[in-house]
Design a protein around this motif. Sequence first.
Motif, short mmCIF file in Angstrom:
data_model
loop_
_atom_site.label_atom_id
_atom_site.label_comp_id
_atom_site.label_asym_id
_atom_site.label_seq_id
_atom_site.Cartn_x
_atom_site.Cartn_y
_atom_site.Cartn_z
N GLY A 173 -10.15 9.49 68.28
CA GLY A 173 -11.72 8.70 69.24
C GLY A 173 -11.00 7.60 69.74
N GLU A 174 -11.16 6.90 68.75
CA GLU A 174 -10.53 5.15 69.28
C GLU A 174 -8.68 5.35 69.87
OE1 GLU A 174 -13.79 4.16 69.27
OE2 GLU A 174 -13.87 5.51 68.64
N GLY A 175 -8.33 5.62 69.44
CA GLY A 175 -7.40 5.60 70.83
C GLY A 175 -6.19 4.84 69.33
N VAL A 176 -6.70 5.20 68.49
CA VAL A 176 -5.36 4.97 67.30
C VAL A 176 -4.86 6.19 66.65
CG1 VAL A 176 -5.53 4.10 64.78
CG2 VAL A 176 -7.23 3.45 66.49
N VAL A 177 -3.29 6.40 66.45
CA VAL A 177 -2.64 7.59 66.35
C VAL A 177 -2.07 7.50 65.14
CG1 VAL A 177 -0.77 9.06 66.94
CG2 VAL A 177 -2.68 8.12 68.86
#
Length: 259
Positions: free
Chosen positions: A173-177
Amino acid sequence: MDLGIAGKRALVCASSKGLGLGCAQALAREGVSLVMNARSEGPLLAAAEAIRAETGVEVTTVAADITSEEGRARVLEVAGDVDILVTNAGGPPPGMWTDWDRDDFIGAFDANMLTPIALMQALLPGMMERGWGRVVNITSVSVKSPIAVLGLSNTARAGLTGFVAGTARQVAGEGVVINNLLPGIHDTDRATALDKGVVDAQGITMDDARAAREATIPAGRYGTIEEFGSTCAFMCSQHTGFMVGQNVLLDGGAVNTTM
C-alpha cells in the motif's frame, strides 16, 4: 517497452558474475544507476567497468561479504537510499540430510534467509517513505519443487519465501513491491559445480552430465543470464505495481506443476 525506471538507483548483490551480473546489466540498460556488490574485488571491478562502458550509467562497487554483518553494513552505508533491491547470494553446498549439523543450517540461514531479510528491513522504510520501491529476491525452484540433495537451500529459501509472503502485503500500500524470482538451471558457475558433482559421483564426462540435465528441461537447454536479467528488470519496473508477493519461476518448464 519502456520499463519506466530510468534514473532509479539499485543495489544488486552478488553481481560480479552469474545471475546477479545478468540483473545488473539489464537494469543498467534501462538507465538505472547501480551499487554492485560481490566478495572478490577484481571480478567486481571488471564487471562494473564493462557496464559503465556499455551503458554510461553510474556504477559504484563495494567488495564485501554481504552475508556478514560487517559486510552488510559497508554495503548499506555506500548504497544509501536505493529504489530497487536485488538480493542474491551463493547457495549452500549439496549433500544428504545425514551430512548436516546445526552449524551447517545456521550458515545456510545466514546466507539465504537472514541476509535478504536484513537488507529488506534496512531499505524498505526509505522506499515506503518515498512511495516507490521494488525488491526482487533471487531464490530457487526448490521453493516450489524441493531438490533432495539441496536440503540446506530448500530449508533456508522456504523460510525467506514465508517472510516475503507476509511482508510484501504489508508494504504494498506504500508503493513498494516485493517478489521472488526462482531460477532453474542457468549457465553459471553454480550449474557447473552441480554438474561436476554428478561427474564425480557417476564417473561420466561434463558433456554427458550437462546433456542428462538438459534432458530434464522441456526447453532443452540451460537458461542464460541475459534472459534472467531481463525478467528481473521487468519485475523492477513501473508495470508491476499490482504484482505482490509472487514466486516467479524461470526454469524452462522443469518444474512440472499446474499451479
